[in-house]
Design a protein around this motif. Structure first.
Motif, PDB file in Angstrom:
ATOM      1  N   TRP A  62      51.671  54.569  33.369  1.00  0.00           N
ATOM      2  CA  TRP A  62      50.229  54.846  33.379  1.00  0.00           C
ATOM      3  C   TRP A  62      49.554  53.815  34.268  1.00  0.00           C
ATOM      4  CZ3 TRP A  62      49.520  59.335  31.033  1.00  0.00           C
ATOM      5  CH2 TRP A  62      50.409  59.724  30.021  1.00  0.00           C
ATOM      6  N   ILE A  63      48.728  54.265  35.177  1.00  0.00           N
ATOM      7  CA  ILE A  63      48.060  53.369  36.130  1.00  0.00           C
ATOM      8  C   ILE A  63      46.554  53.586  36.041  1.00  0.00           C
ATOM      9  CG2 ILE A  63      47.802  52.716  38.555  1.00  0.00           C
ATOM     10  CD1 ILE A  63      50.635  53.833  39.013  1.00  0.00           C
ATOM     11  N   THR A  64      45.831  52.504  35.692  1.00  0.00           N
ATOM     12  CA  THR A  64      44.372  52.541  35.645  1.00  0.00           C
ATOM     13  C   THR A  64      43.856  51.432  36.551  1.00  0.00           C
ATOM     14  OG1 THR A  64      44.491  53.260  33.340  1.00  0.00           O
ATOM     15  CG2 THR A  64      42.345  52.548  34.142  1.00  0.00           C
ATOM     16  N   GLY A  65      43.540  51.771  37.776  1.00  0.00           N
ATOM     17  CA  GLY A  65      43.028  50.780  38.717  1.00  0.00           C
ATOM     18  C   GLY A  65      44.135  50.069  39.468  1.00  0.00           C
ATOM     19  N   PRO A  66      43.784  49.436  40.589  1.00  0.00           N
ATOM     20  CA  PRO A  66      44.776  48.747  41.428  1.00  0.00           C
ATOM     21  C   PRO A  66      45.286  47.474  40.757  1.00  0.00           C
ATOM     22  CG  PRO A  66      42.556  48.419  42.284  1.00  0.00           C
ATOM     23  CD  PRO A  66      42.429  49.400  41.168  1.00  0.00           C
ATOM     24  N   ASN A  67      46.574  47.220  40.906  1.00  0.00           N
ATOM     25  CA  ASN A  67      47.163  46.019  40.319  1.00  0.00           C
ATOM     26  C   ASN A  67      47.085  44.847  41.289  1.00  0.00           C
ATOM     27  OD1 ASN A  67      49.370  47.735  41.675  1.00  0.00           O
ATOM     28  ND2 ASN A  67      50.313  45.702  41.569  1.00  0.00           N
ATOM     29  N   GLU A  68      47.430  43.663  40.783  1.00  0.00           N
ATOM     30  CA  GLU A  68      47.467  42.475  41.624  1.00  0.00           C
ATOM     31  C   GLU A  68      48.551  42.646  42.682  1.00  0.00           C
ATOM     32  OE1 GLU A  68      48.317  37.657  41.182  1.00  0.00           O
ATOM     33  OE2 GLU A  68      48.105  38.928  39.403  1.00  0.00           O
ATOM     34  N   CYS A  69      48.268  42.204  43.900  1.00  0.00           N
ATOM     35  CA  CYS A  69      49.235  42.334  44.994  1.00  0.00           C
ATOM     36  C   CYS A  69      49.005  41.205  45.986  1.00  0.00           C
ATOM     37  CB  CYS A  69      49.078  43.685  45.682  1.00  0.00           C
ATOM     38  SG  CYS A  69      50.282  43.971  46.990  1.00  0.00           S
ATOM     39  N   ARG A  70      49.934  40.256  46.064  1.00  0.00           N
ATOM     40  CA  ARG A  70      49.758  39.053  46.881  1.00  0.00           C
ATOM     41  C   ARG A  70      49.650  39.353  48.376  1.00  0.00           C
ATOM     42  NH1 ARG A  70      48.290  34.550  43.932  1.00  0.00           N
ATOM     43  NH2 ARG A  70      49.379  34.585  41.912  1.00  0.00           N
ATOM     44  N   SER A  71      50.235  40.469  48.811  1.00  0.00           N
ATOM     45  CA  SER A  71      50.214  40.761  50.251  1.00  0.00           C
ATOM     46  C   SER A  71      48.962  41.530  50.668  1.00  0.00           C
ATOM     47  CB  SER A  71      51.459  41.574  50.638  1.00  0.00           C
ATOM     48  OG  SER A  71      51.473  42.815  49.944  1.00  0.00           O
ATOM     49  N   ALA A  72      48.107  41.879  49.689  1.00  0.00           N
ATOM     50  CA  ALA A  72      46.915  42.667  49.975  1.00  0.00           C
ATOM     51  C   ALA A  72      45.690  41.755  50.101  1.00  0.00           C
ATOM     52  CB  ALA A  72      46.682  43.690  48.866  1.00  0.00           C
ATOM     53  N   PRO A  73      44.640  42.219  50.787  1.00  0.00           N
ATOM     54  CA  PRO A  73      43.395  41.436  50.863  1.00  0.00           C
ATOM     55  C   PRO A  73      42.887  41.088  49.463  1.00  0.00           C
ATOM     56  CG  PRO A  73      43.316  43.333  52.325  1.00  0.00           C
ATOM     57  CD  PRO A  73      44.551  43.492  51.487  1.00  0.00           C
ATOM     58  N   GLU A  74      42.490  39.833  49.286  1.00  0.00           N
ATOM     59  CA  GLU A  74      41.947  39.338  48.019  1.00  0.00           C
ATOM     60  C   GLU A  74      42.937  39.526  46.866  1.00  0.00           C
ATOM     61  OE1 GLU A  74      38.166  41.172  47.377  1.00  0.00           O
ATOM     62  OE2 GLU A  74      37.324  40.427  49.252  1.00  0.00           O
ATOM     63  N   ASN A  75      44.235  39.580  47.218  1.00  0.00           N
ATOM     64  CA  ASN A  75      45.307  39.696  46.211  1.00  0.00           C
ATOM     65  C   ASN A  75      45.187  40.943  45.334  1.00  0.00           C
ATOM     66  OD1 ASN A  75      46.491  37.280  47.063  1.00  0.00           O
ATOM     67  ND2 ASN A  75      45.184  36.072  45.689  1.00  0.00           N
ATOM     68  N   LYS A  76      44.492  41.956  45.802  1.00  0.00           N
ATOM     69  CA  LYS A  76      44.299  43.184  45.020  1.00  0.00           C
ATOM     70  C   LYS A  76      44.753  44.380  45.860  1.00  0.00           C
ATOM     71  CE  LYS A  76      42.325  43.417  41.521  1.00  0.00           C
ATOM     72  NZ  LYS A  76      42.760  43.394  40.099  1.00  0.00           N
ATOM     73  N   LYS A  77      45.605  45.204  45.240  1.00  0.00           N
ATOM     74  CA  LYS A  77      46.112  46.380  45.944  1.00  0.00           C
ATOM     75  C   LYS A  77      44.964  47.295  46.361  1.00  0.00           C
ATOM     76  CE  LYS A  77      49.781  48.315  44.298  1.00  0.00           C
ATOM     77  NZ  LYS A  77      50.725  48.073  45.422  1.00  0.00           N
TER      78      LYS A  77
END
Length: 718
Positions: A272-287
């Protein structure tokens, strides 16, 4: 994918599939294993209630599609997701390609999504210069082979491990062993780096929950979790029909989906996915997360009073799992992109009638798909309606239009049958079979011996057969159907004697005609309606306690299709419902109403097995009464493994697709011979024609009889 320009070209493609012996074996093995697996997975559950609840919930959601989209959009955007609505497949592909460009994405990994197959997303992204890799094992295999899926859940089921080993040898440049676990390790090794390098992950979704803006995914390999978490961009492509109000609605579907798809109680991964998860390679660490909802005709379909129920589909693929035609030819010839019974329908709505016009005719109408559908969709009925609509749009073929014209005119129809009786003399050699098929038919239709028309039709014998019954317990109208009236009148004679001996006053309304199923199979809906009116005019349900037929196909058509055809017509509504209520299969009348008992029969202990006609066991849901009567008649009953599998007749189907019919019949006869039975008993004259003709052609020792014949022969008359 379907590229055949006409029916003959399509039949040529089908014949190629029929010649693929590995495909045949793989499909047979899966069909048998699936039946047991599904039964075990649903053991102890009230399946019918669950399916009815799913159908009701899906219908309610479909009716609120636009509202649910707005609710989902609001919740998802509040959680940081960008939500899009694409009117067409092309627009969905453009939106996803633009997302890739805006975020400087070069490499894409995908988790299996039939919606992405529908839009041909991979082709579009690759044309835009992106590298796209499927990560589901089966999808990756068919991507490497440049094929489409042959099943919605098991896309590479048509391939052997040796074929996959050869493919992986080409991909890796190293000789690969055909042992399955090693092949899986090769795939894992090759794909692992793709996840790490990917800029964007594309997934589908099984559910889009409006109350929270959540998407849900069910998988068995775990690849969807990697696709949706590792890359810095996640795009979900979702059909609008996946919108559902609450998590409870999704969990209800989840109870049925894996059980129906593969016989599992639950899939290995439910995410189940509700909103973007944390992602270190993405801008502002957010997918960066986008959800693209696809319309592509769904909103119009949701408002269609006839066809909207097809949007209930939960994409389990079970309609293919049980389909005798799919089992013979596989998904590449039994669909376009979507396969199985639902694929025959969705192809018309999502990809147009040019892709659908041939495949929609390749339904044998056995109703196995309807009986197993997790959302209760009347798949075979809708297939026939789509076929009829296509013919209305393009024009009716001369053969089906001619059949419709003949059946509209009862007198003409019966006159032609009687004329055929005289014309057949040179090709019967005074036997009950047509021994010499005209050369034009011999090559395709020689897989069974065809019966000759009887010397005297039942209707012409009726006055001499009529039995007066004093103080009758039951008033019965006998509906003959074409085959028993003109080919097997002895079935009806045996039934009349049995019913009269048990206090039933039997009447044979002389103006009755064909039930109308043949014209339904040919897509002639106006003729089908006209024939129904003929029979309703001929038989007044108020005069009888039961309208009895010895033909399972007639029973199902009279009981179910007539209400569908005329139930909303004020002129016929009351009468057709009364008529349908009175329709009674022969075995039900004899066993449950007349109460026939074992002491009325001889006790020879002959070994017998039973073929359950499709429209008896599924159309009118009669399964036990025929077998009870076989035992009462003194036979030693031996069940066949595939008792309820179609025999391949399908009325006009076996004339249109004789090669498929022949293959289904051969496997059916093999299954019966395996039982060691001396006689095959069934309750449908069409099945008698198919099975008896096939057994006669192969020179088999097993006799084929109608249940009425058996009861008539074995009864001890006093």
């Amino acid at each position: 994918m379907q590229e055949a320009k006409n029916l003959n070209a399509y039949k040529g493609e089908v014949d190629k599939a029929l010649s693929n012996s590995f495909l045949r074996t793989a499909m047979d093995n899966f069909a048998v294993a699936y039946r047991t697996g599904r039964a075990n997975a649903f053991a102890g559950m009230d399946v019918e209630t669950l399916i009815a609840e799913i159908a009701d919930a899906k219908d309610a959601a479909i009716a609120r599609m636009d509202d649910l989209f707005e609710q989902f959009k609001s919740k998802a955007e509040a959680a940081g997701i960008q939500v899009h609505l694409a009117a067409t497949a092309e627009e969905a592909n453009r939106i996803i390609a633009d997302i890739a460009k805006e975020n400087d994405a070069k490499k894409v990994v995908k988790a299996k999504s039939m919606t992405a197959e529908e839009t041909l997303l991979n082709h579009h992204l690759e044309a835009e210069g992106l590298e796209v890799t499927e990560t589901d094992l089966g999808e990756w295999i068919i991507q490497l082979r440049h094929e489409g899926p042959t099943h919605m859940v098991m896309p590479a089921i048509h391939l052997s491990r040796h074929q996959v080993a050869d493919l992986f040898t080409d991909v890796t440049g190293q000789k690969q062993d055909a042992e399955i676990e090693r092949l899986v390790k090769v795939a894992r090794r090759e794909l692992r780096q793709k996840y790490v390098e990917a800029d964007m992950g594309v997934s589908g979704a099984n559910f889009a929950i409006a109350e929270s803006g959540t998407i849900g995914l069910t998988t068995n390999e775990g690849n969807a979790r990697l696709v949706t978490t590792l890359p810095r961009i996640h795009v979900a492509l979702v059909g609008l029909e996946k919108l559902t109000p609450t998590l409870h609605d999704a969990l209800r579907v989840l109870r049925a989906l894996p059980r129906n798809a593969t016989g599992q109680q639950i899939t290995s991964y439910v995410t189940w996915i509700t909103g973007p998860n944390e992602c270190r390679s993405a801008p502002e660490n957010k997918k960066v997360m986008h959800i693209v909802f696809l319309d592509n005709g769904r909103r119009a379909l949701a408002k269609d009073p006839v066809f909207s129920e097809v949007l209930r589909c939960v994409r389990c693929g079970a309609c293919a799992n049980v389909c005798p035609v799919y089992r013979m030819v596989g998904g590449h010839q039994y669909g376009h992109i979507y396969i199985g019974a639902i694929g025959l329908i969705l192809t018309y709505f999502f990809h147009g009638r040019e892709k659908a016009r041939n495949i929609v005719q390749n339904c044998i109408n056995c109703e196995a798909c309807k009986a197993i559908c997790a959302a209760g969709i009347d798949l075979p009925g809708i297939i026939k309606k789509v076929h009829g609509r296509i013919q209305d749009e393009e024009g009716h073929p001369a053969t089906s239009a001619l059949l419709g014209m003949v059946l509209r005119n009862r007198t003409l129809f019966h006159s032609l049958l009687k004329a055929g009786r005289a014309a057949q003399k040179p090709v019967t050699d005074d036997t009950r079979y047509i021994r010499h098929l005209p050369q034009i038919f011999a090559r395709d239709h020689g897989f069974r011996a065809l019966p000759a028309i009887a010397d005297k039709a039942f209707r012409d014998r009726w006055e001499s057969l009529r039995r007066p019954v004093e103080n009758p317990k039951h008033r019965v109208a006998l509906f003959a159907g074409c085959v028993q009236d003109f080919v097997y009148p002895e079935h009806l004679e045996a039934a009349v004697d049995l019913m009269a001996d048990h206090g039933a006053a039997v009447d044979f309304p002389m103006k009755q005609s064909c039930c109308g199923l043949p014209v339904k199979m040919m897509g002639e809906k106006e003729a089908e309606r006209a024939v129904a009116v003929q029979n309703l005019t001929a038989i007044d349900p108020n005069k009888y306690d039961h309208i009895v037929t010895l033909c399972a196909s007639c029973a199902s058509h009279l009981k179910n299709a007539y209400v569908d055809l005329l139930g909303d017509d004020p002129q016929w509504e009351e009468k057709v419902r009364a008529f349908a209520d009175k329709v009674t299969p022969f075995s039900v009348l004899v066993n449950d109403v007349l109460g026939v008992e074992a002491d009325e029969f001889k006790d020879y202990k002959i070994k017998a097995t039973f073929h359950a006609p499709c429209h008896l066991c599924r159309g009118v849901k009669v399964t036990e009464q025929p077998k009870e009567l076989i035992r009462k008649a003194g036979y030693e009953f031996i069940p066949a493994d595939e008792e309820q599998t179609c025999c391949g007749f399908g009325g006009t189907y076996s004339a249109k697709f004789p090669h498929i019919s022949a293959e289904i019949l051969a496997r059916k006869l093999d299954d019966f011979e395996k039982t060691g039975a001396d006689v095959i008993i069934t309750e449908c004259p069409g099945c008698v024609m198919q099975l008896r003709g096939g057994m006669e052609k192969r020179g088999g020792r097993v006799r084929v009889k109608h249940l009425a014949e058996v009861l008539g022969e074995e009864r001890v008359k006093t």
